[in-house]
Design an enzyme around this catalytic site. Structure first.
Site, PDB file in Angstrom:
ATOM      1  N   HIS A 211      88.598  31.441  25.030  1.00 53.85           N
ATOM      2  CA  HIS A 211      89.288  32.246  24.019  1.00 53.85           C
ATOM      3  C   HIS A 211      89.976  33.469  24.754  1.00 53.85           C
ATOM      4  CE1 HIS A 211      90.422  34.351  20.103  1.00 53.85           C
ATOM      5  NE2 HIS A 211      90.810  33.172  19.993  1.00 53.85           N
ATOM      6  N   LYS A 213      92.314  35.834  27.082  1.00 57.31           N
ATOM      7  CA  LYS A 213      93.502  35.938  27.444  1.00 57.31           C
ATOM      8  C   LYS A 213      93.702  37.223  28.543  1.00 57.31           C
ATOM      9  CE  LYS A 213      93.925  34.896  22.999  1.00 57.31           C
ATOM     10  NZ  LYS A 213      92.861  34.621  22.175  1.00 57.31           N
ATOM     11  N   ASP A 218      98.452  41.111  41.693  1.00 63.90           N
ATOM     12  CA  ASP A 218      98.522  41.752  42.880  1.00 63.90           C
ATOM     13  C   ASP A 218      97.117  42.970  42.753  1.00 63.90           C
ATOM     14  OD1 ASP A 218     100.506  40.472  43.725  1.00 63.90           O
ATOM     15  OD2 ASP A 218     102.101  42.100  43.213  1.00 63.90           O
ATOM     16  N   HIS A 388      97.439  38.741  13.826  1.00 61.76           N
ATOM     17  CA  HIS A 388      96.524  38.161  14.667  1.00 61.76           C
ATOM     18  C   HIS A 388      95.781  39.083  15.727  1.00 61.76           C
ATOM     19  CE1 HIS A 388      95.310  35.403  18.252  1.00 61.76           C
ATOM     20  NE2 HIS A 388      94.874  34.632  17.096  1.00 61.76           N
ATOM     21  N   LYS A 390      93.491  42.142  17.187  1.00 65.20           N
ATOM     22  CA  LYS A 390      92.062  42.365  17.069  1.00 65.20           C
ATOM     23  C   LYS A 390      91.890  43.757  17.693  1.00 65.20           C
ATOM     24  CE  LYS A 390      92.388  37.614  18.555  1.00 65.20           C
ATOM     25  NZ  LYS A 390      92.387  37.025  17.239  1.00 65.20           N
ATOM     26  N   ASP A 395      88.144  57.824  15.725  1.00 66.08           N
ATOM     27  CA  ASP A 395      88.358  59.199  15.848  1.00 66.08           C
ATOM     28  C   ASP A 395      89.293  59.636  16.580  1.00 66.08           C
ATOM     29  OD1 ASP A 395      85.943  59.153  14.059  1.00 66.08           O
ATOM     30  OD2 ASP A 395      84.568  59.677  15.837  1.00 66.08           O
TER      31      ASP A 395
END
Length: 470
Positions: A211, A213, A218, A388, A390, A395
């Site tokens: 899952h 991404k 470079d 979507h 996350k 603080d």
């Protein structure tokens, strides 16, 4: 004779459920009930989906890969962290081995199209290599833009590698775009290939997915966030669109940690040794840059990793905690941590999508509303599409961003990647993005939840009972 055989098999499976390590009591009870109530389907369901098993051959291959690579702890010089936050980064390092490293900078992109435009510009400017890993890559407008930029980069001599999940990116793999990338010289690999489902089940659990991404360019640039390589319209589930994501673009030593993670995944699924890349000079630390750390989890890594990371952040909060997640299916400890935050006076806000693409998750999530609201946690439901993103800000100085949801799939079944950072500026930028989400959300009150009709409460709680096995 058949009945006796069935009863023996049933007893053996129940014994396995009880003896299997790293399974919480609720999950054990749920599976035992399913096996007893649905004698045939329950047995079959447990054998196919009851254990987090990636397959012995795959585990052995991953272990061989890790043995050839530098230790994750060598990916950067450890940075000094304030005493009050040192424990958080220690938890992060205990999960995937990467130390907290200083000298990083970040730029937030809170819009899907802006993220793709930024990524395409970085690919166009790449000189040495471009590494991309996506769970879902669609052959739509944005997916095509990235593919075409990769093809141009490969034709001018930049080494381009693309790793996609075999199920999540099936539409791309079957499209002419995949063939075009191959013909342009882009190196390709598929994570967790399924093949024929019946035969695939012999090699491990079928619904384990990569899952993650990840973008690394470079050695110096990396991306982390919730966005797949696709349009916000997300045509495979268009009725829930737009899908609302957030991504951070990092420069600095933390890019080497994402490089190590990508290389680990690549060598697990492609016949190419990239260990040499990890011995190249480290990305330059930026003066005045902040501390960051990659936190990666998965079914072959330490058990209960992401719940522990989330809980540590929640318990460390002293003033404010803002969380966005599309999927909330917590274990008891995570639910208790959020309630404790509200009860001790931390202004705790959690934002869910008003409409969820997964009906079972939506019902399960809402079964926890009353407890959270009673503890003083503020719940908002985002109405501008499927939220979507996350994210977690704490603080005003600590951020966690990445691919992991607050659900059991992210905790136990998916390979995930996140970045934990300490910086008031970067956290303020993400907190401003969260404020935009809040402005497009409606508050949920305890009185409203208590007034839900009986059939809705029954359905929500029934889904929650099943959540340990979903």
């Amino acid at each position: 004779m058949i009945l006796a055989f069935h009863l023996i098999l049933q007893a053996l499976v129940i014994a396995r459920i009880l003896l299997r390590p790293h399974r919480d009591p609720a999950s054990r009870i749920s599976w035992m009930v399913v096996v007893l109530v649905l004698p045939v389907l329950g047995l079959l369901g447990y054998l196919l989906l009851g254990e987090t098993n990636i397959g012995r051959r795959r585990v052995a291959r991953m272990q061989r890969v890790l043995a050839t690579l530098p230790e994750p702890a060598s990916m950067g010089t450890p940075a000094a962290v304030p005493d009050r936050l040192e424990g958080l980064f220690r938890v992060g390092q205990s999960i995937s081995g990467y130390p907290a490293v200083g000298g990083n900078t970040a730029r937030l992109s809170g819009d899907s199209d802006a993220t793709i435009a930024m990524l395409v510009a970085d690919i166009e400017a790449a000189r040495e290599h471009v590494h991309l890993l996506f769970y879902i890559w669609l052959p739509d407008n944005n997916g095509t833009k990235v593919a075409e930029a990769l093809a141009r980069a490969a034709r001018r001599g930049v080494t381009c590698r693309v790793l996609v999940d075999d199920v999540g990116s099936r539409a791309l793999i079957k499209s002419p775009l995949w063939q075009m990338l191959r013909e342009a010289g882009v190196r390709q690999a598929r994570a967790l290939p399924v093949g024929l489902p019946v035969l695939g089940a012999l090699h491990g659990r079928l619904d384990l997915r990569n899952h993650r991404k990840i973008v690394v360019i470079d050695h110096a640039i990396t991306y982390c966030g919730s966005q797949n390589c696709a349009d916000a319209a997300f045509l495979v589930k268009a009725k829930f669109a737009p899908w609302v994501d957030v991504v951070m673009r990092f420069e600095g030593p933390v890019a080497r940690q994402n490089q190590h993670l990508f290389v680990t995944d690549w060598m697990a699924w492609a016949e190419e040794d990239l260990s040499e890349l990890l011995w190249a000079p480290m990305p330059e630390a930026r003066p005045g840059g902040f501390t960051a750390q990659v936190v990666a989890s998965g079914p072959t890594l330490r058990h209960s990793a992401m719940p522990e990371m989330f809980q540590s952040l929640i318990y460390a909060a002293r003033r404010e905690l803002v969380i966005t997640t599309p999927y909330y299916v917590p274990d008891p400890s995570l639910q208790d941590a959020l309630r404790a935050a509200g009860n001790r006076g931390v202004r705790t806000t959690i934002v869910f999508p008003a409409r969820n693409d997964n009906w079972a998750v939506a019902a399960t999530c809402r079964s926890y509303y009353a407890e959270l609201l009673a503890a003083g946690v503020h719940i908002r439901e985002y109405e501008g599409g499927l939220l979507h993103s996350k994210t977690l800000t704490m603080d005003g100085e600590v951020t966690l961003i990445g691919s992991a949801n607050m659900d059991r799939r992210s905790f136990d079944l998916n390979y995930e990647n996140n970045i934990l950072l300490q910086d008031e500026g970067a956290t303020a930028a993400l907190r401003a993005q969260q404020a935009e989400y809040l402005a497009r959300s409606r508050p949920v009150t305890l009185a409203e939840v208590e007034a839900w009709p009986l059939h809705r409460q029954l359905w929500n709680n029934f889904a929650a009972v099943l959540s340990p096995i979903l």
